[in-house]
Each structure stands twice: as structure tokens, then as C-alpha cells.
Enzyme design. Sequence first.
Site, PDB file in Angstrom:
ATOM      1  N   ASP A 166      -2.608   9.545 -13.353  1.00 53.26           N
ATOM      2  CA  ASP A 166      -1.503   9.844 -12.789  1.00 53.26           C
ATOM      3  C   ASP A 166      -0.408  10.108 -13.674  1.00 53.26           C
ATOM      4  OD1 ASP A 166      -3.030   8.868 -10.622  1.00 53.26           O
ATOM      5  OD2 ASP A 166      -1.571   7.479  -9.835  1.00 53.26           O
ATOM      6  N   LYS A 228       2.357  13.151  -6.022  1.00 56.00           N
ATOM      7  CA  LYS A 228       2.524  11.797  -5.625  1.00 56.00           C
ATOM      8  C   LYS A 228       4.173  11.506  -5.521  1.00 56.00           C
ATOM      9  CE  LYS A 228       2.055   7.328  -8.050  1.00 56.00           C
ATOM     10  NZ  LYS A 228       1.220   6.647  -9.365  1.00 56.00           N
ATOM     11  N   LYS A 257      -0.265  11.241  -2.514  1.00 54.85           N
ATOM     12  CA  LYS A 257      -0.120   9.820  -2.496  1.00 54.85           C
ATOM     13  C   LYS A 257       1.251   9.489  -2.488  1.00 54.85           C
ATOM     14  CE  LYS A 257      -0.987   6.401  -6.077  1.00 54.85           C
ATOM     15  NZ  LYS A 257      -1.493   5.985  -7.429  1.00 54.85           N
TER      16      LYS A 257
END
Length: 298
Positions: A166, A228, A257
Site C-alpha cells: 500500500d 485506496k 479500498k
Amino acid sequence: MADPIDELAAAIAEKALQRLRAEQIGRLQPTCGTPLDQPKECAPDGCAPCPDLGSCGARAMADLGATRFSPLAIRTSRDLAGVIDHTLLKPDATREDVIKLCDEARRYGFATVCLNSSNVALAARLLAGCPTKPIAVVGFPLGAAATSAKVFETREAIRAGAQEIDMVINIGALKGRDYGLVLKDIAAVVEAARPKPVKVILETGALTQEEKIVGCALAKAAGAAFVKTSTGFGPGGATPEDIALMRRVVGNDMGVKASGGIRTTADAKKMVEAGANRIGASASVAIVTGQSVGAGKY
């Protein structure tokens, strides 16, 4: 002379904005080279989702695992466990905290545990033989590190056992419209992580609507598997409105996400209903058991 990559990134960003305004969000420029507004063999009506995963960018997304997700039918809070990244990113996390996190992940069947890279090796050992995967954040939480530093951190995290990355987008470059830098930054991490999937953290609370759209478009163009919302340490967190927007921009062949401020079962369900197929939360146990927890960032 202008950098061709900068020109390409600017064109991608502008195309994404135009298409969203026209309510015709679909794929970005296909790798086969056919312009978005022209028919091609695998999609006679334009670049709609390709039925053939061997064409366009769909193959890359499939290789990264993004296509394994489908809209979820959430009946009970326990149904959420399989899409939750059980998260521990506080700077004072101890060895005991990591052990507790992994024990909870095993017990409840969370998709992953999300950690700072220094804690990944321990988590990988604790989760050996378990379906739950250890994943690492990179350039966290500011996103302002040099690309070379993000690449190094990515490689070290994967060497330690991280199965997903991430990364935080270069927020300053995005806000400054330096789209070429943003694209190259993400693409370098994607290449360093390959074949592990990369999620690009936009820090949506710091962005305008246009910047969110452009960030999603550039992440997709760079080959990321997910976009995300937030780090959990910046301004604001995930909202259903942002999730819906991100899903519209990236389409169905890329993951979305939701992270930042998700504390309850109701919060998580709203994100899934809006289009999220992964949830990042530190309140994961409370979410899947229906308990209430105090306010917090992540």
C-alpha cells in the site's frame, strides 16, 4: 522539449475528467493502442470491459489479482472478515501488539494484516500456513519520499514477506499538477513489487474532486491493482461518496479500498455498498463482532 511521459500523464488525467463529466467512465487508454473513442475488436462499442483477459490492460489487472473480487452480498457482520485488512500502523506498535494482531487475524479470518514494513517479517512468520497475508505500507504516511526510497522500501518489504504493498501517492505532485511525476512514482513501485499487487493511497481528505479523479486515473494507468482512500493519519477518512466516485473512475477491473475512520459494522457495510472490495481498519474485531469502539483515525 516536453517529457513524453509528462504529456502522456496529462492526457490521461484530462481524458479521465472528460469521461467522468460525460458519465461514461470505462477503461483508460488500452495497451493495444486503440484510442478510447474508437471501436476495436474486443469491444466493438468502444473500450468497455474486455471479455478477453488476454487483451488490453485487463490481463495485467488479472495477474495482480484485482479481478478476483466481485460485488459482495453482506448478510452478517462476519461476512466482512474476508475483505478486511486488519491494520496496525501506529508508530509505537510493539512486538506484543503485532502478535495480538496476527492472532486476531487467524481467529476471525481477515484477508490481511497491514503493517509498517519493520513489522512484516514477524507477521510473516506468525502467519505461515495461514490464508491471511502480511502486507506493508510504503512512503507512509506522507507520500513525499523520493521514488527511489519508495522502491527500496517496497523491495525490502517484499523480501521480508509482504504479499501486497500500500503506497502513498505523491500528494504534493498531484496537487501541483505534476502528473508525470505522479505516474512515474506509482509505476516504479508497481514494477518493484511485481507480481505483488500495489494499492495507491490517495489521501482523499486532502484532495479536491478533480484531484481524486486524476489520482485514480493515473494509478490505473501506472498498473496499480487498487486505489485506496486514506492513510488514517491525514485530514478526513473514507466516505461512501468518495468510494462511489473512485469505483466509477477505475471501473470493475481494479480494486477500491476504503480506509480511515471505519469503526463499526454499519460503516464497513456502507463502504462495500458504495463499491469498496477491501476495508482497512484497526477496529476490525469490533466490525465483525458488532461491538462498538471509541473514535479513532484508522
